[in-house]
Design a protein around this motif. Structure first.
Motif: not given
Length: 702
Positions: A420-440
């Motif tokens: 749903d679009r309302t969820v899509i708009d909110e999940i970007g930042d959490p995923l950025v944190h998880l991916l950055r943590n995985s890389v670093d």
């Protein structure tokens, strides 16, 4: 049409083109000789330039124009892509995105882009382009050391360190390209005058050709110099052009990043990366049927690129005009109205079955068919593929991998999974944190991976899939894993747990400690992660969406973050069941099958109830015990109905009292009610006006 409408259209289309440019540049970096990709990039840049000029955003238009000039040389085979050009274009894209976001926030879209434009002009105006084409290897590597292009564009470690120290000390570092009139008879004298001017006002670090060759007149009518100078850029340009018979002087102010790119060691590493691309992306493209819009909101994200990268989509470009942008608030209103209509429809169906009038029954049946089709369309209007979030990550991983000198493959699967679009708009930042943590923190350096017997290229898997009334998004890497002793030591030091509490923690509980506020095991603070404000933000945001996040990790092998998100749809298909006098709904998407078991079929394994299902043993869950049912206990029954539910690859059998039947239900959130009951995900109003709680099958499976 008023200017606000034009502005909204400009922002949406600019975001589309910028995303297309990012994706295609990444593809071109992996396939540098594929000119069809360059054509797509050029078209997007050309369109963006025209739109920006029309709207009066001159900085946007001028930067895009210079990028377009470089791309024009590439697509006409007059210039081959290399690391410096790629990095310059990516820096240009970052600047364009920043300007568009400034416009979204109500700004003017102005920015100082002179440094990037100067870098682009170096590529265009110097002998870089000609030498690059004539002498660069076919694989688009940085030119060999013998070419004048490499002599001009590259710096050795000593030269780059001097320039970097000067920049850090607040001094101005320039690249100067001098052209002498061809009618000049004493060009070496004119070159000497240039050198004299530069040395009186600073220091020359490198020249191409060398100072000795220039002194002996062994050069054409142009040469270039890297210099540290106390004059401003305009003052230096003016004084150089005032020297007799100097036709032109291109003076480019360099920043630290440009110097690093031009260094020999960086160019060599980049050439190696060009042979083995550091980032590979697997995407499952699925174009959404409707492009959503949030009006003036800064979170408006592109859902479909106008300049598509796939041949099939290019052939269907005529269909672009058949899509429209709809304000998300209008879709919210439409969904709420239809939800109320559905409740009335279910009530009418119940009344029709009681009254048993043929004409009424036929009318209600027809209304049911029509409303079912309408329901399907309404749901699709709100659903957006997670690709609209995932498509920003390949570029981010590429940049992080280069900055940390790591080699990383990003593998994306399930990008067409819809939320749903309302969820899509909110999940970007959490995923950025998880991916950055995985890389670093997760992926090791190349040397560390080789020492550990692993492939030098680390892998990050980004997955999305549906399970029941939820979507699961997983970030899994094959890195170093979580060091439990180190985590416990840090948690005790930061006061997250006491030493006594730490002794009784399981491995899973230790893993979850890294989500504590202010927790960080980083040896040093970096701009990527390690500030202790990353993962606690992830858990807070996911919890606010009604989801949760878990961790599985094996030290030395890797870590998997699993994010569970509710679809938050207003309407779902469900199986209605009874527990005594109470009614509940179980989402159909979680149900494998239903059946009946006898009391003697129930097995007891280490104190847990199990049952055989399709030649395997699965857990048996007592729903009446989980929900504390007041008037039903399956222990009193000789036979019990079961619902087999699944969560990913895990299955469980849930004991119920009675099946009522399938129904379309309107999902209503409970807000702050029943927060202590984990097996409930919401409630619905049934046709008879009573409320039924909706079971969350994922909470029943561990």
């Amino acid at each position: 049409m008023d200017m606000n409408a034009y502005l909204s259209m400009f922002i949406d289309e600019s975001n589309d083109h910028l995303q297309s440019l990012n994706e295609n540049l990444l593809r071109l970096e992996s396939e540098p000789e594929e000119l069809s990709i360059v054509q797509s990039i050029f078209r997007s840049a050309h369109t963006l330039k025209g739109m920006s000029a029309t709207m009066g955003y001159e900085d946007l238009a001028s930067l895009t124009h210079e990028m377009e000039n470089v791309l024009d040389l590439v697509r006409n085979s007059k210039l081959q892509m290399d690391s410096f050009i790629f990095d310059t274009l990516f820096k240009g894209l970052d600047a364009l995105e920043a300007m568009v976001q400034d416009i979204v926030g109500g700004g003017t879209g102005k920015a100082d882009v002179t440094t990037i434009i100067s870098s682009l002009q170096i590529i265009l105006k110097s002998d870089y382009a000609a030498d690059n084409v004539s002498k660069a290897p076919a694989a688009a590597k940085v030119p060999a050391a013998s070419s004048s292009a490499s002599g001009e564009m590259l710096l050795d470690e000593f030269q780059s360190s001097i320039l970097l120290q000067s920049i850090e000390g607040g001094h101005s570092v320039y690249h100067v390209q001098i052209s002498i009139r061809e009618s000049c008879l004493l060009k070496a004298v004119r070159a000497y005058m240039v050198f004299d001017l530069l040395e009186r006002n600073g220091e020359i670090i490198k020249s191409n050709p060398s100072a000795q060759d220039i002194e002996q007149d062994k050069f054409d009518f142009s040469f270039s110099v890297f210099t540290i100078c106390r004059l401003t850029q305009d003052e230096l340009r003016d004084q150089l052009t005032n020297i007799s018979e100097i036709e032109s002087a291109v003076v480019t102010l360099l920043d630290a990043e440009s110097v690093a790119v031009l260094s020999t060691s960086y160019a060599a590493a980049s050439a190696e990366v060009m042979d083995t691309p550091s980032t590979s992306i697997i995407k499952e493209e699925k174009a959404p049927e409707v492009i959503h819009d949030k009006g003036k909101s800064a979170s408006a994200a592109p859902a479909a690129s106008t300049a598509s990268t796939t041949p099939a989509a290019q052939g269907q470009s005529a269909n672009v005009s058949r899509t429209i942008r709809v304000d998300i608030e209008r879709l919210d209103t439409l969904m709420n109205l239809f939800s109320e209509l559905l409740i009335d429809r279910v009530r009418l169906e119940q009344l029709s079955s009681e009254i048993k009038r043929t004409d009424l029954t036929e009318t209600v049946e027809h209304m049911t068919r029509v409303s079912s089709d309408l329901q399907s369309i309404v749901l699709k209007l709100r659903m957006v593929p997670v690709d609209s979030v995932f498509n920003r990550f390949p570029r981010m991983i590429r940049d992080l991998a280069k900055s940390l000198d790591k080699k990383i493959d990003l593998v994306i699967t399930g990008a067409d999974t819809e939320l749903d679009r309302t969820v899509i708009d909110e999940i970007g930042d959490p995923l950025v944190h998880l991916l950055r943590n995985s890389v670093d923190h997760g992926i090791e350096t190349v040397d560390e991976r080789i020492a550990a017997g692993k492939p030098e290229v680390g892998t990050i898997n980004l997955r999305a899939y549906h399970s029941g009334n939820h979507v699961f998004i997983e970030v899994e890497e094959d890195g170093r894993g979580i060091h439990h002793e180190r985590v416990l030591k840090t948690a005790i030091k930061n006061g997250v747990v006491t030493e006594e509490q730490a002794k009784g923690l399981t491995d899973d509980e230790i893993n979850m400690l890294i989500f504590a506020a202010g927790f960080s095991t980083a040896d040093k603070i970096s701009d990527i992660s390690g500030r202790g404000v990353g993962l606690d933000v992830v858990r807070t945001k996911i919890s606010s969406l009604g989801g949760n996040v878990t961790i599985n990790s094996a030290y030395g092998k890797g870590t998997k973050f699993s994010v569970q998100l509710p679809l938050t749809l207003s309407i779902i298909s469900a199986m209605l069941i009874k527990l005594g006098s109470e009614k509940y709904a179980i989402p159909l998407t979680s149900i494998v099958e239903t059946g009946i078991i006898r009391k003697e079929q129930i097995l007891n394994v280490h104190g847990n109830q199990m049952v055989e299902f399709r030649n395997t043993i699965i857990p048996l869950v007592s729903l009446s015990r989980v929900l504390d049912s007041p008037d039903f206990n399956e222990n009193d029954e000789q036979e019990t109905e079961i619902v087999v539910v699944r969560k990913g690859e895990k299955w469980a059998a849930v004991m119920v009292d009675e099946f009522i039947g399938q129904s379309e239900i309107v999902l209503k959130t409970l807000g702050k009610y029943l927060t202590n009951v984990k097996a409930i995900s919401g409630a619905t109003i049934l046709g008879d006006g009573y409320v039924a709680l909706i079971i969350d099958p994922n909470a029943l499976i561990k």
